[in-house]
Design a protein around this motif. Sequence first.
Motif, short mmCIF file in Angstrom:
data_model
loop_
_atom_site.label_atom_id
_atom_site.label_comp_id
_atom_site.label_asym_id
_atom_site.label_seq_id
_atom_site.Cartn_x
_atom_site.Cartn_y
_atom_site.Cartn_z
N LEU A 7 5.32 -32.44 36.28
CA LEU A 7 6.25 -33.20 37.12
C LEU A 7 7.60 -33.33 36.42
O LEU A 7 8.66 -33.16 37.05
N VAL A 8 7.59 -33.60 35.13
CA VAL A 8 8.84 -33.65 34.37
C VAL A 8 9.54 -32.29 34.40
O VAL A 8 10.76 -32.20 34.54
N ARG A 9 8.74 -31.23 34.31
CA ARG A 9 9.31 -29.88 34.32
C ARG A 9 10.06 -29.58 35.62
O ARG A 9 11.20 -29.09 35.59
N ILE A 10 9.46 -29.89 36.78
CA ILE A 10 10.15 -29.54 38.03
C ILE A 10 11.39 -30.40 38.23
O ILE A 10 12.39 -29.93 38.78
N CYS A 11 11.33 -31.66 37.78
CA CYS A 11 12.54 -32.49 37.87
C CYS A 11 13.65 -31.90 37.01
O CYS A 11 14.82 -31.89 37.42
N ALA A 12 13.29 -31.42 35.82
CA ALA A 12 14.28 -30.79 34.95
C ALA A 12 14.84 -29.53 35.58
O ALA A 12 16.05 -29.25 35.48
N GLU A 13 14.00 -28.76 36.25
CA GLU A 13 14.48 -27.55 36.93
C GLU A 13 15.46 -27.89 38.03
O GLU A 13 16.47 -27.21 38.23
N ILE A 14 15.17 -28.94 38.78
CA ILE A 14 16.08 -29.36 39.84
C ILE A 14 17.41 -29.82 39.25
O ILE A 14 18.49 -29.43 39.74
N ARG A 15 17.35 -30.62 38.20
CA ARG A 15 18.59 -31.06 37.55
C ARG A 15 19.40 -29.87 37.04
O ARG A 15 20.63 -29.84 37.18
N GLY A 38 -0.84 -40.19 42.39
CA GLY A 38 -0.32 -41.54 42.39
C GLY A 38 -0.72 -42.31 41.14
O GLY A 38 -1.24 -41.74 40.17
N GLY A 39 -0.50 -43.61 41.17
CA GLY A 39 -0.76 -44.46 40.02
C GLY A 39 -2.15 -44.33 39.44
O GLY A 39 -2.31 -44.24 38.21
N PRO A 40 -3.21 -44.31 40.27
CA PRO A 40 -4.56 -44.21 39.71
C PRO A 40 -4.75 -42.97 38.84
O PRO A 40 -5.48 -43.01 37.86
N HIS A 41 -4.09 -41.86 39.19
CA HIS A 41 -4.23 -40.64 38.39
C HIS A 41 -3.31 -40.66 37.18
O HIS A 41 -3.67 -40.16 36.11
N PHE A 42 -2.13 -41.23 37.32
CA PHE A 42 -1.15 -41.22 36.24
C PHE A 42 -1.28 -42.41 35.30
O PHE A 42 -0.53 -42.53 34.34
N GLY A 43 -2.20 -43.32 35.60
CA GLY A 43 -2.55 -44.34 34.62
C GLY A 43 -1.93 -45.70 34.81
O GLY A 43 -2.28 -46.64 34.08
N ALA A 44 -1.03 -45.88 35.77
CA ALA A 44 -0.41 -47.19 35.98
C ALA A 44 0.18 -47.22 37.39
O ALA A 44 0.53 -46.18 37.94
N PRO A 45 0.32 -48.40 37.98
CA PRO A 45 0.91 -48.48 39.31
C PRO A 45 2.30 -47.86 39.35
O PRO A 45 3.14 -48.13 38.48
N SER A 46 2.54 -47.02 40.32
CA SER A 46 3.85 -46.38 40.56
C SER A 46 4.28 -45.44 39.44
O SER A 46 5.44 -45.01 39.40
N ALA A 47 3.38 -45.08 38.53
CA ALA A 47 3.77 -44.25 37.38
C ALA A 47 4.33 -42.90 37.81
O ALA A 47 5.29 -42.40 37.21
N GLU A 48 3.76 -42.30 38.84
CA GLU A 48 4.23 -40.99 39.29
C GLU A 48 5.67 -41.06 39.80
O GLU A 48 6.52 -40.24 39.44
N LEU A 49 5.96 -42.06 40.62
CA LEU A 49 7.30 -42.18 41.17
C LEU A 49 8.30 -42.62 40.12
O LEU A 49 9.50 -42.29 40.21
N GLN A 50 7.85 -43.34 39.10
CA GLN A 50 8.76 -43.74 38.03
C GLN A 50 9.17 -42.53 37.19
O GLN A 50 10.29 -42.48 36.68
N ILE A 51 8.26 -41.57 37.03
CA ILE A 51 8.63 -40.33 36.34
C ILE A 51 9.76 -39.63 37.08
O ILE A 51 10.74 -39.17 36.49
N VAL A 52 9.64 -39.56 38.40
CA VAL A 52 10.68 -38.91 39.21
C VAL A 52 11.99 -39.67 39.08
O VAL A 52 13.06 -39.06 38.92
N ARG A 53 11.95 -40.99 39.13
CA ARG A 53 13.19 -41.77 39.06
C ARG A 53 13.86 -41.63 37.70
O ARG A 53 15.09 -41.51 37.62
N ARG A 54 13.07 -41.62 36.63
CA ARG A 54 13.66 -41.45 35.30
C ARG A 54 14.32 -40.09 35.17
O ARG A 54 15.35 -39.95 34.50
N ALA A 55 13.75 -39.08 35.83
CA ALA A 55 14.28 -37.73 35.70
C ALA A 55 15.49 -37.49 36.59
O ALA A 55 16.45 -36.80 36.19
N LEU A 56 15.48 -38.02 37.82
CA LEU A 56 16.55 -37.75 38.78
C LEU A 56 17.56 -38.88 38.91
O LEU A 56 18.64 -38.70 39.46
#
Length: 398
Positions: free
Chosen positions: A303-311, A347-365
Amino acid sequence: MQPFLQAHATHPDWRLALAMVQPQLEAQRRAREAGWTPTLGWVYLTDHYATQAEALLAELQKRWPGVAWVGSVGIGVAASGVEYVDEPALSLMLADLPAADFRLFSGTRPLGGFAAHAALVHADPGTPDLPELLADLSGKTDSGYLFGGLASSRGRTVTIADAVLQGGLSGVAFGPGVALVSRVTQGCQPIGPRRTITAVQQNVVTRLDGTPALDCLLADLGLPGRDPREALPQIRRTLVGLSDPADGADGLARPGAFGPDTRVRHLIGLDPAQRGIAVADQPEAGQQLAFCQRHTEAARRDLVRICAEIREELAPAHEPALLQGGAAEPAAATVRGAVYVSCSGRGGPHFGAPSAELQIVRRALGDVPLVGFFANGEIARHHLYGYTGVLTVFTSAG
C-alpha cells in the motif's frame, strides 16, 4: 481547479448522519471561489442504511439539486484517514467536473455515444457473467481502464446511479478531459514460485509445470509427501494467485510480491485421486499460478508502494524553471479527490488497528478528499480481484 468537497458521519439514523454531513460540505463550499457548483457526487453507505437507500438518495437530490449521484452499499465505508466498518455511516464527496466530461450509466442507462476514457464501476456480486460484462465495458473505453468494486452487504445489496439499483453494473464514465491516476495494491504474498498450468478440468487444476498440482501445493507449504489431511490447517490458510502469460513481469511487482495483474482466488477443495486442486475461478491451461497467503506486513508495504508511485507520477520531472516573461513553469499535478475501494477482508482488523489502512493512505498522500467502501471484490482494468485495494486519484495541473 480546486479540491473536491468531502464529508462523513456515523449515526444510527441516516437522517441525522446526513444532517451532520451537510454543514461540513457547506463550510468547505463557502471557502471555494464564487460560483463553485458541484455536478457529480459520490455516496457510499454502510449496509445499516441499505433499506432506506431510496429515501436517502431522494434527500441528497433535494439538498444538492443538479448533482448526479453514484455510489454503493458496503459493509464499511472510507474517508480520509477514517473507516467505518460494521456501523451505520455515510461518506460523501462532491466534484465540480464539467457535465460534458462524465456520464452516468447502468443497465437501463447505456453510455450511448459518450466518448469514455475510463469508468468507475459498482456491481452487484450476484450478477451473472460478471467477468464478461466487465470485459465488454472495458472495451467501450479508450484506455480499457475500469476501477471500482462489488457491493457488499449482509442484507440488501444496492448500487446508485441517480437511482437505487439492484443487479448488474452501474457507475460513471469519464471523458479524456478528466485526469486520474490509479493503482492496485495486493494483500497476499506468494509462498512459492509461479508455475504454468499444464492440465485443468473445469475449475480443478491437475498439473503445474507437468507436476501434480497437489504435490506442488504440499511442497510450497514445506510438507512434501505428507498426507493432505494432515496439512489441512495450512491448506485452509492458502490461496492461489492467477495471472495470464501476457502479463509477464507484471505478475510480480518485485521478488516475493505480486504485481497488479495477479488475481487472488480461494482454494475450495482438493482432488486426491487426480492430485488436483479446486479453484474458485475457471483457470485455463497456460495461465500462471502461485500459491499465496494473506500477509499483513506485505499488504502494508504494498500500500505504501502504490501511494509512492502515485506521488512520483504527480511530481514534476525537474525543478520549476522560469519561462519567458518570468512566469513560473506549471507545478506538479495535484490531487483534487480520491476513491479507494478495499476488500471487505482488509481494513483495520487486517492492518492491526482501527482505520490503520486509511491512515497509511493519508500519511502518504496527505489529507486529500477521499471516499470509498469495503467491497465484495475489487475491479481494476477488466479484472476482478480479491484481497486488494484500488486507489484512484483525480488530478489537475497546478
